[in-house]
Design an enzyme around this catalytic site. Structure first.
Site, PDB file in Angstrom:
ATOM      1  CB  CYS A  79      19.452  14.489 -23.536  1.00 36.45           C
ATOM      2  SG  CYS A  79      20.713  14.479 -22.221  1.00 36.45           S
ATOM      3  CG  HIS A 187      17.883  10.105 -22.288  1.00 34.21           C
ATOM      4  ND1 HIS A 187      18.422  10.251 -23.546  1.00 34.21           N
ATOM      5  CD2 HIS A 187      18.778  10.645 -21.431  1.00 34.21           C
ATOM      6  CE1 HIS A 187      19.603  10.844 -23.455  1.00 34.21           C
ATOM      7  NE2 HIS A 187      19.839  11.103 -22.179  1.00 34.21           N
ATOM      8  CD  GLU A 189      16.215   8.158 -25.546  1.00 36.96           C
ATOM      9  OE1 GLU A 189      17.410   8.433 -25.320  1.00 36.96           O
ATOM     10  OE2 GLU A 189      15.293   8.998 -25.458  1.00 36.96           O
TER      11      GLU A 189
END
Length: 213
Positions: A79, A187, A189
């Site tokens: 990001c 993202h 994650e």
């Protein structure tokens, strides 16, 4: 062990939890020596480019990052970490790290979806990535997978560094870099199983690179 760079720019805890779920040893750190000793570095980030760069330069971590890349330490930007690897960001008129040639631009509100409706800024939600060339961290990831995005600015690296693109009003670069130096606008994650696979691939690459030394 992987190092997650701590520079007060957001989602280090989310990245650590994802790696913990994978059983990948990691630590959140701003210590230059710990970063140098790690098998690889994850450079996450949420928020504004200017604030992120201010923190990096005030702590000297900008120079540490440049040296890590020069020393071929595997690195994954996420990001804002993806954006400020470039030379410049239009967000806050920010001179960035200059590790990957290019800049970061803002989505124009004049852009439209395929049905003619104006896009919403920020780009927020799930979207696909179409690879434009070989990319080791996407090995075993279904090409139809979707990843979680939330951003108003997008990277525009030099063409030879573009590894993947996403459609949102235009075709923008969502993955850039080269082998051993990757950056993703989304993202991983927060992207479920495909994101975990990407992080697992990065960890495996780091382990192989360390063993090869």
């Amino acid at each position: 062990m992987l190092a997650i760079l701590d520079y007060k720019a957001g989602n280090q805890t989310s990245v650590r939890r994802a790696l913990d779920a994978l059983g990948v040893a990691c630590r959140v750190t701003a210590d230059p020596e710990a970063l140098r000793q790690a098998s690889g570095v994850i450079f996450p980030g949420v928020g504004a480019a200017g604030q992120a760069m201010d923190e990096l330069t005030s702590t000297g971590l900008d120079a540490v990052l440049r040296q890590l890349v020069a020393d071929k330490k595997p690195l994954l930007g996420i990001c804002v970490g993806c954006q400020i690897l470039l030379d410049y960001s239009a967000e806050n008129d920010t001179q960035a790290l200059g590790i990957v040639p290019g800049e970061c631009a803002m989505f124009s509100r004049a852009l439209t979806e395929e049905d003619g409706q104006p896009i919403r800024v920020p780009h927020m939600g799930w979207n696909k990535v179409r690879l434009t060339g070989p990319c080791e961290i996407f090995e075993g990831v279904d090409p139809d997978s979707e990843f979680y995005f939330v951003h108003s600015y997008y990277p525009v690296p030099r063409p030879q560094f573009v590894l993947g693109v996403t459609e949102y009003g235009l075709s923008f670069c969502s993955v850039h870099g080269r082998t051993g130096l990757w950056a993703v606008q989304f993202h991983p994650e927060k992207s479920g199983r495909p994101g975990l696979k990407l992080l697992s691939n990065f960890a495996a690459y780091c382990g192989e690179a360390t063993n090869a030394q």
